[in-house]
Design a protein around this motif. Structure first.
Motif, mmCIF file in Angstrom:
data_model
loop_
_atom_site.group_PDB
_atom_site.id
_atom_site.type_symbol
_atom_site.label_atom_id
_atom_site.label_comp_id
_atom_site.label_asym_id
_atom_site.label_seq_id
_atom_site.Cartn_x
_atom_site.Cartn_y
_atom_site.Cartn_z
ATOM 1 N N ALA A 79 0.820 -1.212 0.000
ATOM 2 C CA ALA A 79 0.000 0.000 0.000
ATOM 3 C C ALA A 79 0.855 1.263 0.000
ATOM 4 N N THR A 80 1.939 1.237 0.760
ATOM 5 C CA THR A 80 2.808 2.410 0.852
ATOM 6 C C THR A 80 4.264 1.983 0.751
ATOM 7 N N LEU A 81 5.108 2.960 0.486
ATOM 8 C CA LEU A 81 6.542 2.710 0.431
ATOM 9 C C LEU A 81 7.047 2.269 1.800
ATOM 10 N N GLU A 82 6.507 2.851 2.834
ATOM 11 C CA GLU A 82 6.919 2.493 4.192
ATOM 12 C C GLU A 82 6.582 1.038 4.495
ATOM 13 N N ALA A 83 5.419 0.575 4.025
ATOM 14 C CA ALA A 83 5.030 -0.821 4.242
ATOM 15 C C ALA A 83 5.969 -1.758 3.485
ATOM 16 N N ALA A 84 6.374 -1.365 2.306
ATOM 17 C CA ALA A 84 7.308 -2.190 1.524
ATOM 18 C C ALA A 84 8.667 -2.248 2.213
ATOM 19 N N LYS A 85 9.112 -1.124 2.759
ATOM 20 C CA LYS A 85 10.404 -1.107 3.454
ATOM 21 C C LYS A 85 10.351 -1.950 4.722
ATOM 22 N N GLU A 86 9.221 -1.895 5.432
ATOM 23 C CA GLU A 86 9.061 -2.710 6.642
ATOM 24 C C GLU A 86 9.098 -4.195 6.307
ATOM 25 N N ALA A 87 8.558 -4.550 5.141
ATOM 26 C CA ALA A 87 8.554 -5.954 4.727
ATOM 27 C C ALA A 87 9.915 -6.375 4.184
ATOM 28 N N GLY A 88 10.808 -5.417 4.017
ATOM 29 C CA GLY A 88 12.145 -5.724 3.527
ATOM 30 C C GLY A 88 12.209 -5.909 2.022
ATOM 31 N N ALA A 89 11.207 -5.418 1.327
ATOM 32 C CA ALA A 89 11.162 -5.577 -0.128
ATOM 33 C C ALA A 89 12.069 -4.554 -0.804
ATOM 34 N N ALA A 90 12.703 -4.988 -1.876
ATOM 35 C CA ALA A 90 13.490 -4.065 -2.697
ATOM 36 C C ALA A 90 12.521 -3.264 -3.551
ATOM 37 N N THR A 91 12.724 -1.959 -3.578
ATOM 38 C CA THR A 91 11.791 -1.099 -4.310
ATOM 39 C C THR A 91 12.544 -0.163 -5.234
ATOM 40 N N LEU A 92 11.882 0.233 -6.298
ATOM 41 C CA LEU A 92 12.374 1.242 -7.224
ATOM 42 C C LEU A 92 11.549 2.490 -6.943
ATOM 43 N N ASN A 93 12.135 3.479 -6.275
ATOM 44 C CA ASN A 93 11.413 4.647 -5.755
ATOM 45 C C ASN A 93 11.448 5.806 -6.743
ATOM 46 N N TYR A 94 10.694 5.708 -7.821
ATOM 47 C CA TYR A 94 10.720 6.768 -8.827
ATOM 48 C C TYR A 94 10.005 8.029 -8.358
ATOM 49 N N GLY A 95 9.085 7.925 -7.427
ATOM 50 C CA GLY A 95 8.414 9.112 -6.884
ATOM 51 C C GLY A 95 9.377 9.966 -6.076
ATOM 52 N N THR A 96 10.232 9.320 -5.299
ATOM 53 C CA THR A 96 11.255 10.042 -4.540
ATOM 54 C C THR A 96 12.217 10.725 -5.502
ATOM 55 N N PHE A 97 12.553 10.040 -6.609
ATOM 56 C CA PHE A 97 13.422 10.635 -7.628
ATOM 57 C C PHE A 97 12.775 11.884 -8.224
ATOM 58 N N ILE A 98 11.476 11.839 -8.491
ATOM 59 C CA ILE A 98 10.773 13.016 -9.027
ATOM 60 C C ILE A 98 10.876 14.173 -8.042
ATOM 61 N N THR A 99 10.712 13.891 -6.764
ATOM 62 C CA THR A 99 10.825 14.931 -5.740
ATOM 63 C C THR A 99 12.226 15.529 -5.724
ATOM 64 N N VAL A 100 13.252 14.691 -5.842
ATOM 65 C CA VAL A 100 14.635 15.177 -5.840
ATOM 66 C C VAL A 100 14.908 16.022 -7.078
ATOM 67 N N VAL A 101 14.366 15.630 -8.230
ATOM 68 C CA VAL A 101 14.532 16.421 -9.453
ATOM 69 C C VAL A 101 13.877 17.787 -9.288
ATOM 70 N N ILE A 102 12.698 17.813 -8.690
ATOM 71 C CA ILE A 102 12.030 19.102 -8.449
ATOM 72 C C ILE A 102 12.861 19.937 -7.485
ATOM 73 N N ASN A 103 13.442 19.313 -6.448
ATOM 74 C CA ASN A 103 14.348 20.026 -5.538
ATOM 75 C C ASN A 103 15.491 20.668 -6.310
ATOM 76 N N PHE A 104 16.110 19.881 -7.194
ATOM 77 C CA PHE A 104 17.237 20.385 -7.975
ATOM 78 C C PHE A 104 16.813 21.554 -8.857
#
Length: 160
Positions: A79-104
């Protein structure tokens, strides 16, 4: 052989002295201050993006939360990125990348505006200095003040 060791040791002292001189230069100190201020400025930009701009973008895009945009590489749906991290799943976080690009992009835009402002101020100061160019000169013979365009001194009539 001991002479070679002495040469190396003397070079080491020279290198240390040169390094000390390099560190104490004004440019290095200015750069250090710039890096520190840049780090603090980055926190401001990150807060601007995360707390102000991204919620507005999320509102405009119908409630999309960029921080929860990811692909789980184990094939399981979370359901969420946090839930995936808690489960120990490897994730491709493209939403976080979009946020970093907007920061830049915001950081680059703010720096662009800052440089543009500084150039405008610099040009204004330079124009004022050009306008204050001397309108008079001193006669080399009688030391009287005369017009800059004069070819003959009105006081002593010498040619200039």
């Amino acid at each position: 052989m001991t002479e070679d060791i002495k040469k190396v040791a003397s070079k080491g002292k020279s290198l240390a002295g040169e390094f000390r001189e390099f560190i104490m230069r004004g440019n290095v100190m200015d750069m250090a201050v710039g890096v520190i201020i840049g780090g603090a400025f980055q926190k401001i930009i990150t807060s601007l993006v995360d707390d102000i701009i991204m919620p507005v973008i999320s509102l405009l895009t119908g409630g999309i939360d960029f921080n929860n945009m990811f692909v789980s590489l184990d094939g399981t749906s979370y359901a969420t990125l946090e839930a995936a991290k808690e489960a120990g799943a490897a994730t491709l976080n493209y939403g976080t990348f979009i946020t970093v690009v907007i920061n830049f992009l915001l950081m680059a835009f703010v720096i662009f505006l800052l440089v543009k402002f500084m150039n405008a101020v610099s040009n204004k100061i330079k124009k004022e200095e050009e306008e204050a160019a001397p309108a008079t000169k001193i006669c080399p013979r009688c030391k009287s003040e005369i017009n800059i365009e004069a070819t003959r001194c009105p006081h002593c009539t010498s040619e200039l």
